[in-house]
Design an enzyme around this catalytic site. Structure first.
Site, PDB file in Angstrom:
ATOM      1  N   ASN A   7       0.873  -1.180   0.000  1.00 57.98           N
ATOM      2  CA  ASN A   7       0.000   0.000   0.000  1.00 57.98           C
ATOM      3  C   ASN A   7       0.911   1.231   0.000  1.00 57.98           C
ATOM      4  O   ASN A   7       1.503   1.566   1.019  1.00 57.98           O
ATOM      5  CB  ASN A   7      -0.880  -0.051   1.262  1.00 57.98           C
ATOM      6  CG  ASN A   7      -1.796   1.145   1.360  1.00 57.98           C
ATOM      7  OD1 ASN A   7      -1.742   2.075   0.537  1.00 57.98           O
ATOM      8  ND2 ASN A   7      -2.646   1.151   2.365  1.00 57.98           N
ATOM      9  N   ARG A  99      -2.724  -2.102  -3.290  1.00 63.35           N
ATOM     10  CA  ARG A  99      -3.916  -1.295  -3.064  1.00 63.35           C
ATOM     11  C   ARG A  99      -3.867  -0.128  -4.040  1.00 63.35           C
ATOM     12  O   ARG A  99      -2.888   0.622  -4.074  1.00 63.35           O
ATOM     13  CB  ARG A  99      -3.918  -0.759  -1.646  1.00 63.35           C
ATOM     14  CG  ARG A  99      -5.078   0.177  -1.432  1.00 63.35           C
ATOM     15  CD  ARG A  99      -4.990   0.871  -0.101  1.00 63.35           C
ATOM     16  NE  ARG A  99      -6.169   1.698   0.056  1.00 63.35           N
ATOM     17  CZ  ARG A  99      -6.143   2.868   0.652  1.00 63.35           C
ATOM     18  NH1 ARG A  99      -5.024   3.350   1.149  1.00 63.35           N
ATOM     19  NH2 ARG A  99      -7.239   3.569   0.764  1.00 63.35           N
ATOM     20  N   HIS A 189     -12.858   3.383   0.346  1.00 61.67           N
ATOM     21  CA  HIS A 189     -12.848   2.383   1.429  1.00 61.67           C
ATOM     22  C   HIS A 189     -13.592   1.103   1.032  1.00 61.67           C
ATOM     23  O   HIS A 189     -14.055   0.358   1.900  1.00 61.67           O
ATOM     24  CB  HIS A 189     -13.542   2.911   2.712  1.00 61.67           C
ATOM     25  CG  HIS A 189     -12.805   3.991   3.428  1.00 61.67           C
ATOM     26  ND1 HIS A 189     -13.459   5.005   4.101  1.00 61.67           N
ATOM     27  CD2 HIS A 189     -11.486   4.218   3.595  1.00 61.67           C
ATOM     28  CE1 HIS A 189     -12.576   5.809   4.652  1.00 61.67           C
ATOM     29  NE2 HIS A 189     -11.378   5.351   4.353  1.00 61.67           N
ATOM     30  N   ARG A 250     -11.228  16.497   7.307  1.00 65.28           N
ATOM     31  CA  ARG A 250     -12.069  16.830   6.142  1.00 65.28           C
ATOM     32  C   ARG A 250     -13.474  17.213   6.584  1.00 65.28           C
ATOM     33  O   ARG A 250     -14.017  16.631   7.526  1.00 65.28           O
ATOM     34  CB  ARG A 250     -12.168  15.625   5.196  1.00 65.28           C
ATOM     35  CG  ARG A 250     -10.864  15.329   4.507  1.00 65.28           C
ATOM     36  CD  ARG A 250     -10.994  14.095   3.643  1.00 65.28           C
ATOM     37  NE  ARG A 250      -9.833  13.255   3.835  1.00 65.28           N
ATOM     38  CZ  ARG A 250      -9.808  11.949   3.650  1.00 65.28           C
ATOM     39  NH1 ARG A 250     -10.880  11.305   3.247  1.00 65.28           N
ATOM     40  NH2 ARG A 250      -8.713  11.267   3.854  1.00 65.28           N
ATOM     41  N   GLU A 396      -8.232  -4.866   5.496  1.00 69.69           N
ATOM     42  CA  GLU A 396      -8.134  -4.659   4.051  1.00 69.69           C
ATOM     43  C   GLU A 396      -7.009  -5.495   3.443  1.00 69.69           C
ATOM     44  O   GLU A 396      -7.130  -5.997   2.329  1.00 69.69           O
ATOM     45  CB  GLU A 396      -7.909  -3.171   3.761  1.00 69.69           C
ATOM     46  CG  GLU A 396      -9.134  -2.344   4.130  1.00 69.69           C
ATOM     47  CD  GLU A 396      -8.830  -0.865   4.282  1.00 69.69           C
ATOM     48  OE1 GLU A 396      -9.010  -0.130   3.329  1.00 69.69           O
ATOM     49  OE2 GLU A 396      -8.413  -0.460   5.390  1.00 69.69           O
TER      50      GLU A 396
END
Ligand code: ADP
Length: 415
Positions: A7, A99, A189, A250, A396
């Site tokens: 990743n 990823r 996600h 965010r 993940e």
């Protein structure tokens, strides 16, 4: 098979070596052999590395780029002090799973990487200018370091949401904007929401087509997903990961007019405003203190800080509103599943999000809720709760490794 899961961020590289194959998947016996993180690639890099059953290693060394970082990982793998069972060298890594953040409309499932796929990922750069270039760097670096005969597989964050219906993925703007520029909700996600959904099915014995749940991935970045009959039918992140829930830094959902208004009032450029919305908003922007939920909760508990409390309340109410909306979208879900750093570890946040939702059949058992921390996978709703509530730690990397095996062996996707 030993799968190297990779990743890559712009200056980071996270990796895991997972032993898995079709039988091990069937038996849930796949195993993480080693894992590590390299940060600050491009300067004095910080490395943490852990081999199963051994003490962790932490060190710092200058690493120029992702290729240098990967070479460094290989050196670690062959260091007798950190020997990984079954791995003597490069030849014992059988495939690499990457990823990749954005697969646009083209990539609807994981795929073996070749030049054509790399071009496709490059085409999505304008949709994910911060992430896809780093993912591509990782792919090129892995090719050079592991050689072009080691199969590489791309697993996309957006792919699980490729089942969104038009009604959910289109924005209410002129349709030509979608046709011309592919402006639409993509969602992110996806690998995490998919894993949570798969674990829910496993825990409850439900078939895929009977899986009607709401998943909440609450971490630094947060998103909700409505899963109907096993498919993602709506999700809170949109064209970019800025939309949806309020997050660490965010803003989440916002009236776009604010951007134009701010540019006049502050004399700021669009780039400056987006930097604010992405990096200085959310929990950090409201509290004025931190983007880290643990620290925020400490501020509330220890100092009774008003704005920390406000940030915490806003974070929770927004998640709650998405649960309500997705209950409507699914026509009643069977379960709400919490995951990621905050969702897995904070009884307080879970409790606050679910507070006052007994009218739609959600009731948390506080005793169970308080037990569910650090990696526990459990149901935390009361016996009477019509909608079950679960904590399901995400994984993940496991999905990445399993997809890599299936793609390389040409086996059908099972979850
Ligand atoms: P990322 O999106 O970077 O993968 P994570 O899923 O690791 O993020 O989540 C990070 C967030 O989880 C941080 O805000 C952190 O404070 C929060 N977190 C971790 N442990 C706890 C805890 N015990 N209580 C509350 N928040 C926690």
């Amino acid at each position: 098979m030993n799968i190297f899961v990779l990743n890559c961020g712009s200056s980071t590289l996270k990796f895991r070596i997972i032993e898995t194959d079709l039988d091990l998947i069937e038996q849930h016996a796949d195993r993480t052999l080693a894992m590590g993180v390299i940060e600050r690639i491009g300067s004095q890099a910080l490395i943490s590395y852990q081999v199963e059953g051994k003490a962790a290693l932490k060190e710092a060394t200058p690493l120029r780029d992702h290729k240098a970082a990967l070479n460094y990982v290989l050196k670690l793998l062959t260091n007798p002090d950190y020997e990984v069972p079954g791995i003597k060298g490069l030849e014992d890594i059988h495939a690499i799973g990457h990823r990749v953040v954005h697969g646009g409309e083209r990539f609807k499932s994981s795929i073996r990487v070749d030049d054509e796929v790399i071009r496709g990922i490059e085409d999505c750069i304008e949709l994910a200018p911060l992430h896809n270039p780093a993912n591509i760097k990782g792919i090129y670096a892995a090719r050079e370091v592991f050689g072009s005969t080691t199969p590489q597989v791309a697993v996309f964050d957006t792919a699980f949401h490729s089942t969104l219906p038009e009604t959910a993925y289109l924005y209410g703007i002129p349709y030509q904007m979608y046709r011309r520029y592919k402006i639409r909700k993509y969602g992110f996600h996806g690998t995490s929401h998919r894993y949570i959904s798969y674990r829910y099915r496993d825990l409850t014995g439900k078939a895929r087509e009977d899986t009607n749940i709401i998943t909440l991935h609450l971490g630094n970045g947060s998103s909700a997903c409505a899963i109907k009959q096993g498919d993602s039918i709506d999700t809170s992140m949109g064209f970019t990961p800025l939309e949806g829930l309020m997050m660490g830094t965010r803003c989440g959902d916002i009236d776009p007019t604010v951007i134009e208004f701010l540019s006049h009032k502050e004399g700021a450029t669009i780039d400056e405003i987006f930097a604010m919305l992405n990096k200085r908003s959310g929990v950090l922007g409201i509290s004025g203190l931190t983007n880290d939920m643990r620290d925020l909760i400490d501020e509330v508990d220890e100092f009774n800080d008003r704005r920390a409390q406000l940030a915490l309340d806003m974070f929770c109410i927004r998640a709650k509103k998405y649960i309500g909306a997705y209950m409507a979208a699914i026509n009643g879900a069977d379960a709400v599943c919490f995951s990621a750093g905050i969702g897995e570890n904070s009884p307080k946040i879970r409790s606050k999000i679910c507070e006052g939702m007994d009218h739609i059949g959600i009731e948390i058992d506080e005793e169970k809720n308080n037990i569910a921390v650090q990696g526990s996978e459990m149901m935390i709703s009361t016996h009477n709760s019509k909608v079950k509530v679960f904590v399901i730690p995400t994984n993940e990397e496991l999905i990445l490794a399993r997809d890599t095996v299936r793609v390389v062996l040409n086996a059908p996707r099972r979850n």
